[in-house]
Design an enzyme around this catalytic site. Structure first.
Site, PDB file in Angstrom:
ATOM      1  N   ALA A  29      81.953 -11.154  -8.690  1.00 48.61           N
ATOM      2  CA  ALA A  29      80.808 -12.033  -8.455  1.00 48.61           C
ATOM      3  C   ALA A  29      80.341 -11.960  -7.007  1.00 48.61           C
ATOM      4  O   ALA A  29      79.286 -12.482  -6.665  1.00 48.61           O
ATOM      5  CB  ALA A  29      81.169 -13.469  -8.817  1.00 48.61           C
ATOM      6  N   CYS A  52      52.437 -25.522 -36.680  1.00 46.87           N
ATOM      7  CA  CYS A  52      53.868 -25.837 -36.525  1.00 46.87           C
ATOM      8  C   CYS A  52      54.359 -26.657 -37.714  1.00 46.87           C
ATOM      9  O   CYS A  52      53.791 -27.707 -38.019  1.00 46.87           O
ATOM     10  CB  CYS A  52      54.082 -26.609 -35.223  1.00 46.87           C
ATOM     11  N   CYS A  55      55.401 -30.396 -36.608  1.00 47.72           N
ATOM     12  CA  CYS A  55      54.457 -31.380 -36.065  1.00 47.72           C
ATOM     13  C   CYS A  55      54.089 -32.420 -37.131  1.00 47.72           C
ATOM     14  O   CYS A  55      54.099 -32.130 -38.332  1.00 47.72           O
ATOM     15  CB  CYS A  55      53.198 -30.680 -35.544  1.00 47.72           C
ATOM     16  N   HIS A 115      54.626 -31.626 -29.531  1.00 40.17           N
ATOM     17  CA  HIS A 115      55.016 -30.226 -29.680  1.00 40.17           C
ATOM     18  C   HIS A 115      55.375 -29.585 -28.339  1.00 40.17           C
ATOM     19  O   HIS A 115      56.156 -28.634 -28.285  1.00 40.17           O
ATOM     20  CB  HIS A 115      53.854 -29.464 -30.332  1.00 40.17           C
ATOM     21  N   ASN A 155      69.728 -25.862 -30.859  1.00 42.19           N
ATOM     22  CA  ASN A 155      69.514 -24.494 -30.375  1.00 42.19           C
ATOM     23  C   ASN A 155      68.171 -24.498 -29.695  1.00 42.19           C
ATOM     24  O   ASN A 155      67.171 -24.801 -30.341  1.00 42.19           O
ATOM     25  CB  ASN A 155      69.435 -23.493 -31.532  1.00 42.19           C
ATOM     26  N   GLY A 161      67.887 -18.042 -30.784  1.00 42.72           N
ATOM     27  CA  GLY A 161      67.535 -17.964 -32.199  1.00 42.72           C
ATOM     28  C   GLY A 161      66.725 -19.135 -32.709  1.00 42.72           C
ATOM     29  O   GLY A 161      66.529 -19.270 -33.918  1.00 42.72           O
ATOM     30  N   SER A 163      63.651 -20.805 -33.875  1.00 46.16           N
ATOM     31  CA  SER A 163      62.449 -20.165 -34.384  1.00 46.16           C
ATOM     32  C   SER A 163      61.195 -20.951 -34.027  1.00 46.16           C
ATOM     33  O   SER A 163      60.091 -20.454 -34.176  1.00 46.16           O
ATOM     34  CB  SER A 163      62.554 -20.011 -35.901  1.00 46.16           C
ATOM     35  N   HIS A 166      58.988 -26.497 -31.061  1.00 44.60           N
ATOM     36  CA  HIS A 166      58.885 -27.963 -31.201  1.00 44.60           C
ATOM     37  C   HIS A 166      60.267 -28.583 -30.920  1.00 44.60           C
ATOM     38  O   HIS A 166      61.263 -28.123 -31.471  1.00 44.60           O
ATOM     39  CB  HIS A 166      58.425 -28.316 -32.623  1.00 44.60           C
ATOM     40  N   HIS A 168      63.479 -30.098 -31.290  1.00 47.12           N
ATOM     41  CA  HIS A 168      64.224 -30.545 -32.462  1.00 47.12           C
ATOM     42  C   HIS A 168      65.659 -30.046 -32.393  1.00 47.12           C
ATOM     43  O   HIS A 168      65.976 -29.104 -31.673  1.00 47.12           O
ATOM     44  CB  HIS A 168      63.570 -30.026 -33.751  1.00 47.12           C
ATOM     45  N   GLN A 170      69.559 -30.065 -34.970  1.00 48.43           N
ATOM     46  CA  GLN A 170      70.037 -30.050 -36.350  1.00 48.43           C
ATOM     47  C   GLN A 170      71.321 -30.864 -36.458  1.00 48.43           C
ATOM     48  O   GLN A 170      72.023 -31.083 -35.472  1.00 48.43           O
ATOM     49  CB  GLN A 170      70.312 -28.617 -36.801  1.00 48.43           C
ATOM     50  N   HIS A 283      80.928 -32.960 -29.838  1.00 48.59           N
ATOM     51  CA  HIS A 283      82.177 -32.990 -30.587  1.00 48.59           C
ATOM     52  C   HIS A 283      82.654 -34.436 -30.631  1.00 48.59           C
ATOM     53  O   HIS A 283      82.778 -35.077 -29.592  1.00 48.59           O
ATOM     54  CB  HIS A 283      83.235 -32.086 -29.930  1.00 48.59           C
ATOM     55  N   LYS A 315      74.086 -13.025 -20.526  1.00 44.92           N
ATOM     56  CA  LYS A 315      75.472 -12.592 -20.706  1.00 44.92           C
ATOM     57  C   LYS A 315      75.673 -12.220 -22.167  1.00 44.92           C
ATOM     58  O   LYS A 315      75.242 -12.933 -23.064  1.00 44.92           O
ATOM     59  CB  LYS A 315      76.418 -13.735 -20.327  1.00 44.92           C
TER      60      LYS A 315
HETATM   61 ZN   LIG Z   1      84.559 -29.837 -27.708  1.00 50.20          ZN
HETATM   62 ZN   LIG Z   2      55.199 -28.855 -33.422  1.00 48.75          ZN
END
Ligand SMILES: [Zn+2]
Ligand SMILES: [Zn+2]
Ligand SMILES: [Zn+2]
Length: 356
Positions: A29, A52, A55, A115, A155, A161, A163, A166, A168, A170, A283, A315
Site C-alpha cells: 500500500a 422507473c 416510482c 427517484h 445493494n 448489481g 438494476s 431508485h 431501495h 431488500q 446482522h 477490488k
Molecule cells: Zn455481522
Molecule cells: Zn424511481
C-alpha cells in the site's frame, strides 16, 4: 532483522465474528497513490421517472401498479428467490447429495418516493422512517412460523448489481439461518459461554479506547473499519448498547442509527466524489432460538464497498482470494483515516457534480 510491525510487514488478522483469517500486505500500500480523485460526470436524475418501476404510481412487471406512496413502500418481490409455500422435502443420499426445501419471503423496500435521492440526501425524519420500516418488517417476518432469519440489506450502484437507481433495499426472510449470520451466531454464543461477556461489546470498547479505526460516532452508534476488514473501505456500524435486533431499538437509538447511516454514506460519497456503491445489511438475532441464544447477539450493520483507489478502480476477489483467503493492501487503519479525512455534508458531492 526489524521487529514485526503492523504497518510494514505482511500478516494475517483474525475475524472473531466468523473465526476466519484475512491476509494483509501493508508494504504494497506504500506504492504511490495513483488514483487521482476525478469528479465523474454529473448524474442528473429526475425526482420522478415515468419509466422507473419503483416510482409512485408506476406499473411494475406483471401489471401491478405502485400506490402513490409518500413515505416508505414495501412490496413482495415480483421475481422472488424464495417462495412462502414451497412444500417440505429433502434428501441426503450418501450424505453427499444433500437437499433441503427452503421457504422464505423476499420483499423490496422503497426508501422514499423521490427517484433522485440516496441515503445521505435524506432528511432525518425520512431516514428514521426507513429505520422504523426495517424494524417493523423484521418483527412481522420473524413472527411467521416458517421464518428463522430476516436479512435486511441494500445493494447500491450498478457496480454492485443494483438494476435501478431508485433508493431501495431488500429484505429476505428465510427458513434457515444463512451462512454469514450462522457463523456469527456460533462465534457470539461461544464467546459468551467462554467469557460471560459479549464479543461486540468488548470489541467496541477496545476500538473506542484506541480510536484509530473509528470513522464517526454518536450517542448510540459507532461506525468503524473493523480490524479484520477485507474490502478497502469496509465498515461496521455497531450499537453502543447491547441489544440484538432492530425491533428492540428505542426512539432515540433509531434516530441515532438514521444519523450515523446518513453521515457514513455521505463520507463514502465524498471519498471519490461519486455516489458510492456498496452492499450493506444488518446482522441481528435469529427467531425460534432460545432467549439465551438471542441474548448473545449484538446488532450491527456491515458496509462492503467494492471501490479501491478511485471512482473506477475496484477490488476483485479473485485468484488467491477465491482459492486461499481474502487479502488487502490498504490496511484497515489507512481506510479509517481516509474516511475520517472527508466531510459529512451531502452537498460536497453535489458541488463536485455541478462543477464537473
Ligand atoms: Zn455481522
Ligand atoms: Zn424511481
Ligand atoms: Zn453486546
Amino acid at each position: 532483522m526489524a521487529s514485526f510491525s503492523l504497518v510494514e510487514h505482511p500478516h494475517r488478522r483474525h475475524n472473531p465474528l466468523t473465526g476466519e483469517w484475512i491476509l494483509v500486505s501493508p508494504h504494497r500500500a506504500r506504492r504511490p497513490w495513483l488514483g487521482q480523485v476525478e469528479p465523474q460526470p454529473a448524474e442528473h436524475r429526475p425526482a420522478y421517472d415515468p419509466t422507473c418501476y419503483l416510482c409512485p404510481g408506476n406499473e411494475r412487471a406483471g401489471g401491478v401498479r405502485n400506490p402513490a406512496y409518500t413515505g416508505t413502500f414495501v412490496f413482495d418481490n415480483d421475481f422472488p428467490a424464495l417462495l412462502a409455500d414451497t412444500p417440505p422435502g429433502g434428501t441426503g443420499a450418501e450424505g453427499l447429495l444433500v437437499v433441503e426445501a427452503e421457504r422464505g419471503i423476499c420483499r423490496v423496500v422503497c426508501f422514499s418516493p423521490r427517484h433522485d435521492l440516496t441515503l445521505p440526501d435524506f432528511d432525518p425524519a425520512t431516514l428514521r422512517r426507513v429505520v422504523d420500516t426495517w424494524a417493523e418488517q423484521t418483527e412481522a417476518l420473524n413472527a411467521r412460523p416458517a421464518i428463522r432469519y430476516v436479512q435486511v440489506f441494500e445493494n447500491k450502484g450498478a457496480m454492485m448489481g443494483a438494476s435501478n437507481p431508485h433508493p431501495h433495499g431488500q429484505i429476505w426472510a428465510t427458513e434457515h439461518l444463512p451462512n454469514e449470520p450462522a457463523k456469527e451466531h456460533t462465534r457470539q454464543l461461544a464467546y459468551r459461554a467462554e467469557r460471560g461477556a459479549c464479543l461486540l461489546c468488548d470489541y467496541v470498547a477496545v476500538e473506542l479506547a484506541r480510536e484509530e479505526r473509528i470513522v464517526c460516532a454518536n450517542d448510540h452508534f459507532v461506525a468503524l473499519v473493523p480490524f479484520w476488514a477485507i474490502w478497502p473501505f469496509e465498515t461496521m456500524v455497531v450499537s453502543r448498547r447491547h441489544t440484538g435486533g432492530l425491533p428492540s431499538l428505542d426512539g432515540a437509538e433509531r434516530d441515532a442509527l438514521a444519523d450515523i447511516l446518513r453521515r457514513l454514506t455521505a463520507r463514502y460519497d465524498n471519498l471519490f466524489q461519486i455516489s458510492f456503491p456498496y452492499s450493506m445489511g444488518f446482522h441481528q438475532w435469529p427467531a425460534k432460538v432460545t432467549r439465551r441464544a438471542q441474548e448473545a447477539w449484538h446488532l450491527h450493520a456491515h458496509f462492503y464497498p467494492p471501490l479501491l483507489r478511485s471512482a473506477s478502480v475496484r477490488k476483485f476477489m479473485v485468484g488467491f482470494e477465491m482459492l486461499g483467503m481474502p487479502q488487502r493492501d490498504l490496511t484497515a487503519e489507512m481506510g479509517a483515516a481516509r474516511l475520517r479525512s472527508v466531510g459529512e455534508s451531502a452537498t460536497a458531492r453535489r458541488g463536485a457534480d455541478d462543477n464537473g
